[in-house]
Motif scaffolding. Structure first.
Motif, short mmCIF file in Angstrom:
data_model
loop_
_atom_site.label_atom_id
_atom_site.label_comp_id
_atom_site.label_asym_id
_atom_site.label_seq_id
_atom_site.Cartn_x
_atom_site.Cartn_y
_atom_site.Cartn_z
N GLN A 116 -26.64 67.27 20.98
CA GLN A 116 -25.83 67.15 22.19
C GLN A 116 -25.55 65.70 22.54
O GLN A 116 -24.83 65.38 23.48
N ILE A 117 -26.18 64.77 21.79
CA ILE A 117 -25.98 63.33 21.99
C ILE A 117 -25.01 62.88 20.90
O ILE A 117 -25.10 63.35 19.76
N LEU A 118 -24.09 61.97 21.25
CA LEU A 118 -22.97 61.68 20.34
C LEU A 118 -23.39 61.37 18.90
O LEU A 118 -22.78 61.85 17.95
N VAL A 119 -24.43 60.57 18.74
CA VAL A 119 -24.72 60.08 17.39
C VAL A 119 -25.02 61.20 16.39
O VAL A 119 -24.72 61.07 15.20
N LEU A 120 -25.58 62.32 16.87
CA LEU A 120 -25.85 63.44 15.94
C LEU A 120 -24.89 64.61 16.15
O LEU A 120 -25.05 65.67 15.53
N GLN A 121 -23.93 64.44 17.04
CA GLN A 121 -23.00 65.52 17.35
C GLN A 121 -22.14 65.86 16.13
O GLN A 121 -21.62 64.97 15.47
N ALA A 180 -31.87 47.37 31.07
CA ALA A 180 -31.29 47.24 32.41
C ALA A 180 -29.76 47.25 32.32
O ALA A 180 -29.08 47.89 33.14
N ILE A 181 -29.21 46.56 31.32
CA ILE A 181 -27.74 46.51 31.20
C ILE A 181 -27.16 47.91 30.96
O ILE A 181 -26.23 48.34 31.65
N VAL A 182 -27.72 48.65 30.01
CA VAL A 182 -27.12 49.96 29.73
C VAL A 182 -27.38 50.95 30.87
O VAL A 182 -26.53 51.79 31.16
N SER A 299 -28.81 55.81 24.57
CA SER A 299 -29.56 55.92 23.31
C SER A 299 -28.91 55.12 22.19
O SER A 299 -29.59 54.66 21.29
N GLY A 300 -27.57 54.94 22.26
CA GLY A 300 -26.91 54.15 21.21
C GLY A 300 -27.00 52.66 21.46
O GLY A 300 -26.99 51.86 20.53
N GLY A 301 -27.10 52.27 22.74
CA GLY A 301 -26.92 50.85 23.06
C GLY A 301 -28.18 50.06 23.25
O GLY A 301 -28.15 48.82 23.13
N ARG A 438 -16.12 57.80 13.33
CA ARG A 438 -17.46 57.66 13.89
C ARG A 438 -17.76 56.20 14.20
O ARG A 438 -18.91 55.88 14.55
N ILE A 439 -16.79 55.31 14.07
CA ILE A 439 -17.08 53.89 14.29
C ILE A 439 -17.77 53.71 15.64
O ILE A 439 -17.50 54.46 16.59
N CYS A 440 -18.68 52.74 15.71
CA CYS A 440 -19.50 52.57 16.92
C CYS A 440 -18.64 52.40 18.17
O CYS A 440 -17.81 51.49 18.24
N PRO A 441 -18.84 53.25 19.19
CA PRO A 441 -18.06 53.10 20.42
C PRO A 441 -18.56 51.94 21.29
O PRO A 441 -17.93 51.62 22.30
N GLY A 442 -19.69 51.31 20.87
CA GLY A 442 -20.25 50.22 21.68
C GLY A 442 -19.88 48.85 21.13
O GLY A 442 -20.45 47.84 21.54
N VAL A 443 -18.89 48.80 20.21
CA VAL A 443 -18.59 47.54 19.52
C VAL A 443 -18.25 46.41 20.50
O VAL A 443 -18.73 45.28 20.35
#
Ligand code: HEM
Length: 513
Positions: A116-121, A180-182, A299-301, A438-443
């Motif tokens: 349910q989390i993007l990275v393994l969706q 703290a940032i995320v 979880s990704g950032g 699937r490129i990283c959305p946090g780039v």
């Protein structure tokens, strides 16, 4: 163990063996035209050949023998390993509609709930919806720039902590800042300085995710029928563990989401990804996707930027000439009377090149995140069967001497134009953040965060004398990295000292502001 339990265990073992034999036989039959690779053992295939740590180095070595496109089989599961930019681009970018699935992980995904989390969706409409939501907030450099005040504020708090406790544990200091940032971006939540309950909860859940996502760690990933074993069944401790982890995963996403709703109801919410999305009055299904997308940002950032920022500090200690050059550029643009901001970085080509070299020199995710293929494909005469795991060896590509001159040296100049028409080498962002849909959305968030830390730290501190945990001085030849999915510099210390009395005063002034 009673005789009926023993009998059942025998039945399970016999069924397991049968499935493995049939699966291996089917693959063998189809295997002919698959990309070449080392022949494995009967049934287990190459499972014992793959090292548990730093497998990217073994894959690069195999590539010398089997080619840049090769395959192995792990307990009946085919896996394609790509060791060149050309194949990664041709398959994961150009054929992205086919190559954008994730492997079906029963323990981590279905049982614990990380699917349910993007990275393994898995690839599909829910995946596209998560990506669309995230792109609204993180999809461009411009949209991420809305968060620069948060990033600069948290970075100046890091400077204060490093000034007051120069010998403190670097990873935990950096982790505190990125956490703290995320959390601020996802939920407008300002964590406590020490032992914040949300950070603890998220760290626990992500550690558990790393445990359950390890290939081959749980038999249920090899024999999916085991998912039906009830948790009370003798020997089903793994199932009870999965259910307990699922509860933690749910809490990780639900508790901060509810926090934002309470703050919005009280009129005190700090603007964030969640508050912006909830303001559109979503349906319950949409609200669930918002909750899970926000948890995906966390979880990704959190751990990824920690790795890049520690690499930055280590590299500055190992290459003092690079550090001095970046400091000279900062002094030219900013002077000595204020701290730099992210806006200043646009005028610093050398610092931007340092950032690119951080991404290239050590990969945050050396093997990327595995993709999976949705249907059979034929490429350069080879069959890549439906369901194969496809791994890009980013470490190999980013150290490919055909692309990068003297690839193990940290040399930001490689990304700047030079005399006699010298062109910059290939931009590592094309590789380090993955490929295709699937490129990283946090780039963009990663770039703003790491560059802000680099600019602010170098303007006020000198970084020197890196040593490993045993006190042995580090030099470019002996610096080491951890071997997991997200690779960090192995534990090290260094001296972080203010560049001048004025620099010290600037840090303290920022703390009082
Ligand atoms: C230097 C820092 C970072 C690096 C090197 C990095 C790298 C990567 C890579 C290689 C992937 C896999 C792409 C693929 O499957 O082809 C990925 C996925 C992902 N990253 Fe990052 N990342 C970084 C920072 C971030 C940040 C700050 C966020 C926060 C939003 C983030 C969120 C994600 C998510 C949610 C995914 C899963 C995407 C999907 O499966 O569709 N990453 N990242």
């Amino acid at each position: 163990m009673g005789s009926s339990t023993l009998l059942t265990a025998w039945h399970v073992a016999a069924a397991v063996l049968f499935v493995l034999i049939v699966r291996t036989a089917i693959l063998r039959k189809r295997r002919g035209p698959m990309p070449p690779g080392p022949s494995g053992w009967p049934i287990i295939g190459n499972a014992l050949d793959v090292p548990t740590a730093h497998s990217w180095k073994a894959f690069a070595k195999w590539g010398e023998q089997w080619g840049d496109l090769m395959s192995i089989v792990l307990l009946g599961q085919p896996m394609v390993i790509i060791n060149s930019y050309k194949h990664a681009y041709e398959l994961l970018e150009k054929r992205s509609a086919l190559y954008s699935d994730r492997p079906h992980m029963i323990m981590a995904g279905e049982i614990v709930g990380w699917d349910q989390i993007l990275v393994l969706q898995r690839y599909g409409s829910q995946f596209r919806e998560y990506r669309r939501l995230m792109a609204r907030v993180l999809g461009s450099r411009k949209s991420v720039e809305a968060f620069t005040p948060v990033i600069e504020e948290q970075t100046s708090q890091l400077l204060v902590r490093l000034l007051r406790e120069p010998k403190s544990d670097l990873p935990s200091q950096i982790r505190k800042m990125t956490g703290a940032i995320v959390l601020m971006i996802s939920y407008g939540y300002q964590p406590q300085e020490e032992d914040d309950p949300l950070i603890k909860m998220a760290e626990e859940a992500t550690e558990q995710a790393a445990e359950v996502a390890q290939p081959g760690a749980f038999l249920v990933d090899v024999f999916p029928f085991l998912r039906y074993v009830p948790s009370w069944f003798p020997g089903a401790g793994w199932k009870r563990k999965g259910e307990a982890y699922r509860e933690n995963m749910n809490q990780m996403s639900a508790v901060p989401h509810q926090f934002v709703k309470n703050q919005m109801a009280a009129g005190t919410a700090i603007p964030s990804f969640t508050s912006a999305m909830l303001a559109d009055n979503p349906s319950p299904e949409e609200e669930y996707r918002i909750q899970m997308s926000a948890a995906s940002i966390y979880s990704g950032g959190a751990d990824t930027t920690v790795s890049a920022e520690l690499t930055f500090i280590l590299a500055m200690g190992l290459w003092p000439a690079v550090q001095r050059k970046a400091q000279a550029e900062l002094d030219d643009v900013v002077g000595h009377d204020r701290l730099p901001t992210y806006a200043d970085v646009a005028q610093m080509p050398y610092l931007n090149a340092v950032y690119l070299e951080i991404l290239r020199w050590n990969q945050v995710v050396p093997l990327g995140v595995p993709h999976a293929i949705l249907d059979d494909d034929v490429y350069e005469g080879y069959l890549i069967p439906k369901g194969s795991i496809v791994c890009v060896n980013q470490w190999k590509i980013l150290h490919d001497p055909e692309i990068y001159n003297d690839p193990f040296t940290f040399n930001p100049e490689r990304f700047l134009p030079g005399p006699n028409g010298k062109q910059p080498e290939m931009d590592p962002r094309k590789i380090a953040f993955g490929f295709g849909r699937r490129i990283c959305p946090g780039v963009h968030l990663a770039e703003v965060s790491v560059l802000t830390v680099a600019a602010m730290m170098l303007s006020v501190f000198n970084i020197s004398n890196p040593q490993n945990k045993d006190g042995i001085p580090l030099h470019p030849g002996n610096a080491e990295y951890t071997g997991g999915t997200i690779s960090h510099p192995s534990p090290f210390t260094c001296d972080i000292a203010p560049r001048s009395a004025k620099a010290k005063a600037l840090i303290l002034a920022a703390a009082r502001a």
